[in-house]
Design a protein around this motif. Sequence first.
Motif, PDB file in Angstrom:
ATOM      1  N   GLY A  61       0.620  -1.091  -0.279  1.00  0.00           N
ATOM      2  CA  GLY A  61      -0.164   0.532  -0.110  1.00  0.00           C
ATOM      3  C   GLY A  61       1.052   1.293   0.171  1.00  0.00           C
ATOM      4  N   LEU A  62       2.058   1.523   1.180  1.00  0.00           N
ATOM      5  CA  LEU A  62       2.312   2.374   1.017  1.00  0.00           C
ATOM      6  C   LEU A  62       3.612   2.540  -0.147  1.00  0.00           C
ATOM      7  CD1 LEU A  62       4.018   2.183   4.273  1.00  0.00           C
ATOM      8  CD2 LEU A  62       2.328   3.955   3.527  1.00  0.00           C
ATOM      9  N   LEU A  63       4.235   1.332  -0.948  1.00  0.00           N
ATOM     10  CA  LEU A  63       5.226   1.494  -1.432  1.00  0.00           C
ATOM     11  C   LEU A  63       4.863   1.532  -3.164  1.00  0.00           C
ATOM     12  CD1 LEU A  63       7.574  -1.829  -0.960  1.00  0.00           C
ATOM     13  CD2 LEU A  63       8.286   1.282  -0.898  1.00  0.00           C
ATOM     14  N   ILE A  64       3.050   1.328  -3.671  1.00  0.00           N
ATOM     15  CA  ILE A  64       2.979   1.729  -4.753  1.00  0.00           C
ATOM     16  C   ILE A  64       2.516   3.051  -4.592  1.00  0.00           C
ATOM     17  CG2 ILE A  64       0.546   1.268  -6.086  1.00  0.00           C
ATOM     18  CD1 ILE A  64       0.959  -1.454  -5.116  1.00  0.00           C
ATOM     19  N   VAL A  82       5.204   0.702 -10.632  1.00  0.00           N
ATOM     20  CA  VAL A  82       4.387   0.181  -9.528  1.00  0.00           C
ATOM     21  C   VAL A  82       5.229  -1.238  -9.815  1.00  0.00           C
ATOM     22  CG1 VAL A  82       2.191  -1.470  -9.231  1.00  0.00           C
ATOM     23  CG2 VAL A  82       2.374   1.214 -10.114  1.00  0.00           C
ATOM     24  N   GLY A  83       5.934  -1.502 -11.064  1.00  0.00           N
ATOM     25  CA  GLY A  83       6.018  -2.829 -11.026  1.00  0.00           C
ATOM     26  C   GLY A  83       7.747  -2.794 -10.059  1.00  0.00           C
ATOM     27  N   ALA A  84       8.605  -2.008 -10.173  1.00  0.00           N
ATOM     28  CA  ALA A  84       9.288  -1.818  -9.359  1.00  0.00           C
ATOM     29  C   ALA A  84       9.045  -1.708  -7.607  1.00  0.00           C
ATOM     30  CB  ALA A  84      10.309  -0.794 -10.041  1.00  0.00           C
ATOM     31  N   ALA A  85       7.817  -1.099  -7.778  1.00  0.00           N
ATOM     32  CA  ALA A  85       7.371  -1.194  -5.819  1.00  0.00           C
ATOM     33  C   ALA A  85       7.088  -2.926  -5.609  1.00  0.00           C
ATOM     34  CB  ALA A  85       6.930  -0.403  -6.117  1.00  0.00           C
ATOM     35  N   ILE A  86       6.827  -3.042  -6.867  1.00  0.00           N
ATOM     36  CA  ILE A  86       6.101  -4.241  -6.055  1.00  0.00           C
ATOM     37  C   ILE A  86       7.148  -5.321  -6.488  1.00  0.00           C
ATOM     38  CG2 ILE A  86       4.816  -6.959  -6.863  1.00  0.00           C
ATOM     39  CD1 ILE A  86       2.535  -4.914  -8.361  1.00  0.00           C
ATOM     40  N   LEU A  87       8.144  -5.553  -6.698  1.00  0.00           N
ATOM     41  CA  LEU A  87       9.048  -6.467  -6.677  1.00  0.00           C
ATOM     42  C   LEU A  87      10.168  -6.185  -5.469  1.00  0.00           C
ATOM     43  CD1 LEU A  87      10.950  -6.563 -10.388  1.00  0.00           C
ATOM     44  CD2 LEU A  87      10.228  -8.517  -8.909  1.00  0.00           C
ATOM     45  N   LEU A 121       6.593 -13.349  -4.129  1.00  0.00           N
ATOM     46  CA  LEU A 121       6.428 -13.257  -5.687  1.00  0.00           C
ATOM     47  C   LEU A 121       5.203 -14.094  -6.263  1.00  0.00           C
ATOM     48  CD1 LEU A 121       7.520 -11.507  -7.376  1.00  0.00           C
ATOM     49  CD2 LEU A 121       9.156 -12.733  -8.919  1.00  0.00           C
ATOM     50  N   ALA A 122       5.060 -15.266  -6.583  1.00  0.00           N
ATOM     51  CA  ALA A 122       3.554 -15.960  -6.729  1.00  0.00           C
ATOM     52  C   ALA A 122       2.853 -15.446  -6.251  1.00  0.00           C
ATOM     53  CB  ALA A 122       4.245 -17.222  -6.800  1.00  0.00           C
ATOM     54  N   ILE A 123       2.940 -15.101  -5.248  1.00  0.00           N
ATOM     55  CA  ILE A 123       0.871 -15.355  -4.594  1.00  0.00           C
ATOM     56  C   ILE A 123       1.447 -14.128  -4.148  1.00  0.00           C
ATOM     57  CG2 ILE A 123       0.060 -15.339  -2.070  1.00  0.00           C
ATOM     58  CD1 ILE A 123       1.730 -17.897  -1.555  1.00  0.00           C
ATOM     59  N   SER A 124       1.745 -12.110  -4.131  1.00  0.00           N
ATOM     60  CA  SER A 124       1.971 -11.568  -3.562  1.00  0.00           C
ATOM     61  C   SER A 124       1.644 -10.765  -5.217  1.00  0.00           C
ATOM     62  CB  SER A 124       2.827 -10.865  -2.453  1.00  0.00           C
ATOM     63  OG  SER A 124       2.470 -11.733  -1.000  1.00  0.00           O
ATOM     64  N   ALA A 125       2.518 -10.607  -5.499  1.00  0.00           N
ATOM     65  CA  ALA A 125       2.601  -9.735  -7.363  1.00  0.00           C
ATOM     66  C   ALA A 125       1.075  -9.877  -7.453  1.00  0.00           C
ATOM     67  CB  ALA A 125       3.879 -10.674  -7.956  1.00  0.00           C
ATOM     68  N   GLY A 130      -3.177  -6.347  -9.583  1.00  0.00           N
ATOM     69  CA  GLY A 130      -4.671  -6.659 -10.084  1.00  0.00           C
ATOM     70  C   GLY A 130      -5.807  -5.498  -9.243  1.00  0.00           C
ATOM     71  N   PHE A 131      -4.916  -5.533  -7.883  1.00  0.00           N
ATOM     72  CA  PHE A 131      -6.314  -4.326  -6.659  1.00  0.00           C
ATOM     73  C   PHE A 131      -5.325  -2.958  -7.090  1.00  0.00           C
ATOM     74  CE2 PHE A 131      -6.708  -2.396  -3.118  1.00  0.00           C
ATOM     75  CZ  PHE A 131      -7.879  -3.348  -2.363  1.00  0.00           C
ATOM     76  N   THR A 132      -4.131  -2.779  -7.419  1.00  0.00           N
ATOM     77  CA  THR A 132      -3.812  -1.133  -8.130  1.00  0.00           C
ATOM     78  C   THR A 132      -4.619  -1.124  -9.554  1.00  0.00           C
ATOM     79  OG1 THR A 132      -1.415  -2.160  -7.049  1.00  0.00           O
ATOM     80  CG2 THR A 132      -1.801  -0.154  -9.102  1.00  0.00           C
ATOM     81  N   TRP A 133      -4.292  -1.897 -10.181  1.00  0.00           N
ATOM     82  CA  TRP A 133      -6.007  -2.438 -11.153  1.00  0.00           C
ATOM     83  C   TRP A 133      -7.169  -1.825 -11.017  1.00  0.00           C
ATOM     84  CZ3 TRP A 133      -9.720  -4.663 -13.911  1.00  0.00           C
ATOM     85  CH2 TRP A 133     -10.083  -4.707 -15.016  1.00  0.00           C
ATOM     86  N   LEU A 134      -7.440  -2.246 -10.888  1.00  0.00           N
ATOM     87  CA  LEU A 134      -8.842  -2.301  -9.896  1.00  0.00           C
ATOM     88  C   LEU A 134      -9.265  -1.071  -9.240  1.00  0.00           C
ATOM     89  CD1 LEU A 134     -11.536  -3.400  -9.935  1.00  0.00           C
ATOM     90  CD2 LEU A 134     -11.136  -4.277  -7.628  1.00  0.00           C
ATOM     91  N   ARG A 135      -8.410  -0.721  -8.264  1.00  0.00           N
ATOM     92  CA  ARG A 135      -8.553   1.326  -7.605  1.00  0.00           C
ATOM     93  C   ARG A 135      -8.440   2.134  -8.761  1.00  0.00           C
ATOM     94  NH1 ARG A 135      -5.784   1.597  -2.204  1.00  0.00           N
ATOM     95  NH2 ARG A 135      -7.912   1.050  -1.529  1.00  0.00           N
ATOM     96  N   ALA A 136      -7.129   1.812  -9.739  1.00  0.00           N
ATOM     97  CA  ALA A 136      -7.452   3.012 -11.205  1.00  0.00           C
ATOM     98  C   ALA A 136      -8.831   2.662 -11.661  1.00  0.00           C
ATOM     99  CB  ALA A 136      -6.146   2.794 -11.426  1.00  0.00           C
ATOM    100  N   ARG A 137      -9.414   2.238 -11.804  1.00  0.00           N
ATOM    101  CA  ARG A 137     -10.443   1.562 -12.457  1.00  0.00           C
ATOM    102  C   ARG A 137     -11.468   2.066 -11.555  1.00  0.00           C
ATOM    103  NH1 ARG A 137     -10.949  -1.675 -16.910  1.00  0.00           N
ATOM    104  NH2 ARG A 137     -12.761  -0.628 -17.423  1.00  0.00           N
TER     105      ARG A 137
END
Length: 257
Positions: A61-64, A82-87, A121-125, A130-137
């Motif tokens: 939440g903070l990083l993104i 956002v991709g870098a923040a997720i990594l 990475l497999a679970i959280s990324a 997806g949550f970031t995309w949904l919130r933006a929409r």
Amino acid sequence: MTARTPVLGTAREWAIDLSVATAVGVFLGVVGPFGSYFNGPVLVRAFYWTGCFWAGVVIFGLLIRLAIAAAERLKVPAWAMVGAAILVGCGLQTAIVAPLASTLWPFLKRLSPLDWYGQCLAISAPIAAGFTWLRARLQAARVVPVIPGAPAEPALAPSSVLYLKMEDHYVRVRTESGSRLEAGPLARVLAGLSGLDGLQVHRSWWVARRAVVGVERDGRNLRLRLVDGEAAPISRASVARLRAAGWLADGESAATG
């Protein structure tokens, strides 16, 4: 006037995120995915998964949010930031999840930090992306609220517009009956006003001719006095057009940028 959303989000957004994280964590504790069903009592599993999701909400939440703000400031694609923040976030989450799981279930200590990072990475990324995309929409679809006291108009009536004025990322539309905010930029709102008798007098102002009651000078700067008492600045680049349109006398010049 609509307040600008804080960079780090509102208290309501965080409350919703943490509530969802708690519900999902408890659910996964009961279901026991990825083999965790055999890792002890349901309360222990629920504690583990809820802790993982709470850590994820705080970290991602903070990083993104910071990444999106940085992308706007640096004029770079938001998806890259956002991709870098997720990594990075997966690394931070690994530092919390691995010790927690190893403490609850000591046999998991055989997993290496790279194994834990891969699992995060497999679970959280996908969840974070997806949550970031949904919130933006959802934010893009949100209707900009009308300011207090302004009539709720189903659509902008061009013939009633007196002037447009940029305010942050929105455009204040002043009409004969009040004012409201429209999503910017100014050019987008202006596109729906074709055919009206008016001019863009500044990079952040468009004024209808009938809204002008006079011209006033402030040092070397010129401003249009408007019917509601506002004063619209005149940029140097607009002086010639305003003079040609008969809005300014021949001897008047301006120094407003």
